[in-house]
Motif scaffolding. Structure first.
Motif, PDB file in Angstrom:
ATOM      1  N   ILE A   1       0.875  -1.059  -0.053  1.00 29.07           N
ATOM      2  CA  ILE A   1       0.048  -0.016  -0.041  1.00 29.07           C
ATOM      3  C   ILE A   1       0.851   1.065   0.102  1.00 29.07           C
ATOM      4  CG2 ILE A   1      -1.890   1.319   1.238  1.00 29.07           C
ATOM      5  CD1 ILE A   1      -2.639  -1.568   0.312  1.00 29.07           C
ATOM      6  N   ALA A   2       0.753   2.058  -0.963  1.00 26.78           N
ATOM      7  CA  ALA A   2       1.417   3.592  -0.883  1.00 26.78           C
ATOM      8  C   ALA A   2       0.650   4.423  -0.908  1.00 26.78           C
ATOM      9  CB  ALA A   2       2.222   3.333  -2.409  1.00 26.78           C
ATOM     10  N   SER A   3       1.022   5.592  -0.498  1.00 25.44           N
ATOM     11  CA  SER A   3       0.173   6.862  -0.672  1.00 25.44           C
ATOM     12  C   SER A   3       1.114   7.912  -1.402  1.00 25.44           C
ATOM     13  CB  SER A   3      -0.002   7.566   0.793  1.00 25.44           C
ATOM     14  OG  SER A   3       1.128   8.056   1.502  1.00 25.44           O
ATOM     15  N   GLN A   4       0.128   8.928  -2.196  1.00 26.30           N
ATOM     16  CA  GLN A   4       0.828   9.805  -3.087  1.00 26.30           C
ATOM     17  C   GLN A   4       0.290  11.053  -2.685  1.00 26.30           C
ATOM     18  OE1 GLN A   4       1.172   8.903  -7.181  1.00 26.30           O
ATOM     19  NE2 GLN A   4       0.990  10.917  -7.924  1.00 26.30           N
ATOM     20  N   ASP A   5       1.300  12.077  -2.443  1.00 23.10           N
ATOM     21  CA  ASP A   5       0.808  13.440  -2.327  1.00 23.10           C
ATOM     22  C   ASP A   5       0.429  13.911  -3.682  1.00 23.10           C
ATOM     23  OD1 ASP A   5       1.248  16.617  -2.197  1.00 23.10           O
ATOM     24  OD2 ASP A   5       1.434  16.081  -0.132  1.00 23.10           O
ATOM     25  N   LEU A   6      -0.957  14.426  -3.807  1.00 23.74           N
ATOM     26  CA  LEU A   6      -1.426  14.941  -5.125  1.00 23.74           C
ATOM     27  C   LEU A   6      -0.862  16.167  -5.660  1.00 23.74           C
ATOM     28  CD1 LEU A   6      -5.081  13.722  -4.974  1.00 23.74           C
ATOM     29  CD2 LEU A   6      -3.321  12.639  -6.130  1.00 23.74           C
ATOM     30  N   LYS A   7      -0.353  16.997  -4.650  1.00 22.39           N
ATOM     31  CA  LYS A   7       0.496  18.312  -5.050  1.00 22.39           C
ATOM     32  C   LYS A   7       1.784  18.212  -5.599  1.00 22.39           C
ATOM     33  CE  LYS A   7       0.885  22.974  -3.487  1.00 22.39           C
ATOM     34  NZ  LYS A   7       0.582  24.005  -2.438  1.00 22.39           N
ATOM     35  N   SER A   8       2.689  17.285  -4.735  1.00 21.24           N
ATOM     36  CA  SER A   8       3.915  17.138  -4.905  1.00 21.24           C
ATOM     37  C   SER A   8       4.224  15.895  -5.830  1.00 21.24           C
ATOM     38  CB  SER A   8       4.608  17.102  -3.708  1.00 21.24           C
ATOM     39  OG  SER A   8       4.518  16.027  -3.065  1.00 21.24           O
ATOM     40  N   GLY A   9       3.408  15.037  -5.783  1.00 23.55           N
ATOM     41  CA  GLY A   9       3.560  13.663  -6.662  1.00 23.55           C
ATOM     42  C   GLY A   9       4.255  12.986  -5.733  1.00 23.55           C
TER      43      GLY A   9
END
Length: 426
Positions: A352-360
């Motif tokens: 499971i990963a998370s991605q910051d939508l602003k910085s990528g």
């Protein structure tokens, strides 16, 4: 041959079924806040049907954000403000102390509690709640939410619910289950000889959607939790899967494939009119609404392998969101719209990963097993529950969106998969 399937009513306050899931903390925050929940005062002639202070202790401790003090280690156990000796708790290195009492009423119980700041030597919170005898566990979760938000500033999710699918080892029986967020009071929603997949909550928390194969192919059903009433909603020729309610509850996104080419569709739930949202030769699947309802995130193979894309529901313009790695799928968005959580493949392992939508920026949250799948984000955006493969079986596990807190919810019976976290009930 007609497959056998039944449905059972959900009773929200029923205590007849023992939980099959038990939380096991595997990692907490190093900065976890020390808190002592003193056993609440109760002067009744019979024991309470629920140990409220024990439930609160378990709630706060299982969050990973708090480090709770065992009752046996307490120097004193005050039940009123006049009995509190702050020096006792300072010596035990506690930041906060919770005390309370339970009172019997003609119509149920009243619970009063106080939260004390040890360092400031003052009361910071006082509240009184009432409920029926059957609601004592609900009151305890409510108190936990109240305390959690007061201290951390983040809404608590102890009063929320989980739905998930269990199956026996032979895969001959599939159950859709419902439980408290701590795994207690497990209830059976629906059971079938045929697969059940993709459960999803409505935004008001009053019904769930899921895919059932009971009629020989995949169809999407709604089921009310209070009555058990079922409705077949999507039963087009071909495959129907992956239901997702829009944030305002008026629409349903789903995947339909008539000739082997899955695309994203949206149904207006008032008129039942359906609109095709993607039309591509690649596989488009696993829709998930953005927080404002004007976008849909989905998985597509249009770049050659599974990646997450974003669809503008007005213009139907599609943009790619994930680029790191050859496999990213099953996207879920946090309540604040800032992060996307999904399944990411690293080598031959799925995490499971998370991605910051602003910085990528991508952050891998899990690494303990080889196969982590089906993430669902808590409605306060703090935790992610998912299915993990462990010792040739599937269990539920959870991780905070920053990766600091981890816990497991193994089942005593069979495999558990496809979890979905409820909204916060109003």
């Amino acid at each position: 041959m007609v497959k056998r399937s039944i449905f059972l009513f959900i009773l929200f306050a029923c205590n007849l079924v023992h939980a099959e899931l038990t939380i096991e903390i595997t990692q907490g925050k190093q900065s976890a806040i020390p808190v002592a929940v003193v056993p609440f005062d109760w002067k009744g002639s019979q024991p309470l049907p629920e140990d409220i202070s024990a439930i609160i202790t378990n709630d706060l401790g299982s969050s990973g954000y708090f480090r709770t003090l065992p009752a046996g280690n307490m120097i004193s156990q005050p039940t009123s403000l006049s009995q509190v000796v702050y020096g006792d708790w300072a010596n035990l290195r506690q930041d906060f102390v919770v005390i309370g009492s339970v009172e019997l009423l003609p119509e149920g119980y009243a619970v009063q509690f106080h939260v004390l700041d040890v360092h400031q030597k003052m009361e910071i919170l006082r509240h009184r709640v009432r409920g029926k005898a059957s609601q004592l566990r609900d009151l305890a979760h409510y108190i936990s939410d109240y305390i959690f938000e007061k201290i951390t500033g983040v809404p608590g999710v102890f009063s929320t619910k989980l739905i998930y699918v269990t199956t026996n080892r032979e895969r001959t029986r599939f159950n859709l289950n419902y439980a408290d967020a701590d795994g207690a009071r497990e209830q059976l929603i629906f059971t079938s000889d045929d697969p059940i997949i993709s459960p999803a909550w409505s935004q008001d928390g009053k019904k769930v959607a899921y895919v059932s194969f009971e009629n020989g192919h995949s169809e999407i059903f709604f089921q009310e939790l209070s009555s058990g009433k079922r409705e077949r909603v999507v039963a087009f020729e071909g495959s129907n899967s992956a239901p997702a309610f829009s944030p305002d509850g008026t629409k349903l996104a789903f995947v339909h494939s008539k000739l082997g080419n899955p695309d994203i569709y949206v149904m207006d739930l008032a008129t039942r009119k359906t609109e095709r949202m993607t039309n591509h030769y690649a596989i488009d699947t696993e829709p998930q609404w953005g927080v404002n309802g004007d976008t849909i995130y989905f998985t597509s193979s249009r770049a050659g392998g599974p990646q997450v894309y974003k669809l503008d529901t007005g213009s139907k313009a599609v943009t790619r969101v994930t680029y790191e790695g050859a496999y990213n799928a099953r996207a879920r968005i946090t309540a604040d719209g800032r992060k996307l959580v999904y399944v990411h493949r690293s080598g031959e392992r799925f995490h499971i990963a998370s991605q910051d939508l602003k910085s990528g920026l991508v952050h891998i949250l899990t690494s303990e097993t080889n196969l982590d799948e089906s993430p669902s984000v808590a409605p306060n955006g703090s935790m992610v529950i998912y299915a993990a493969s462990e010792a040739n079986r599937s269990i539920l596990a959870a991780v905070s969106v920053d990766g600091d807190v981890k816990f497991r919810l193994p089942s005593k019976y069979g495999d558990v998969r496809e979890p979905a976290w409820s909204p916060i009930f109003k």
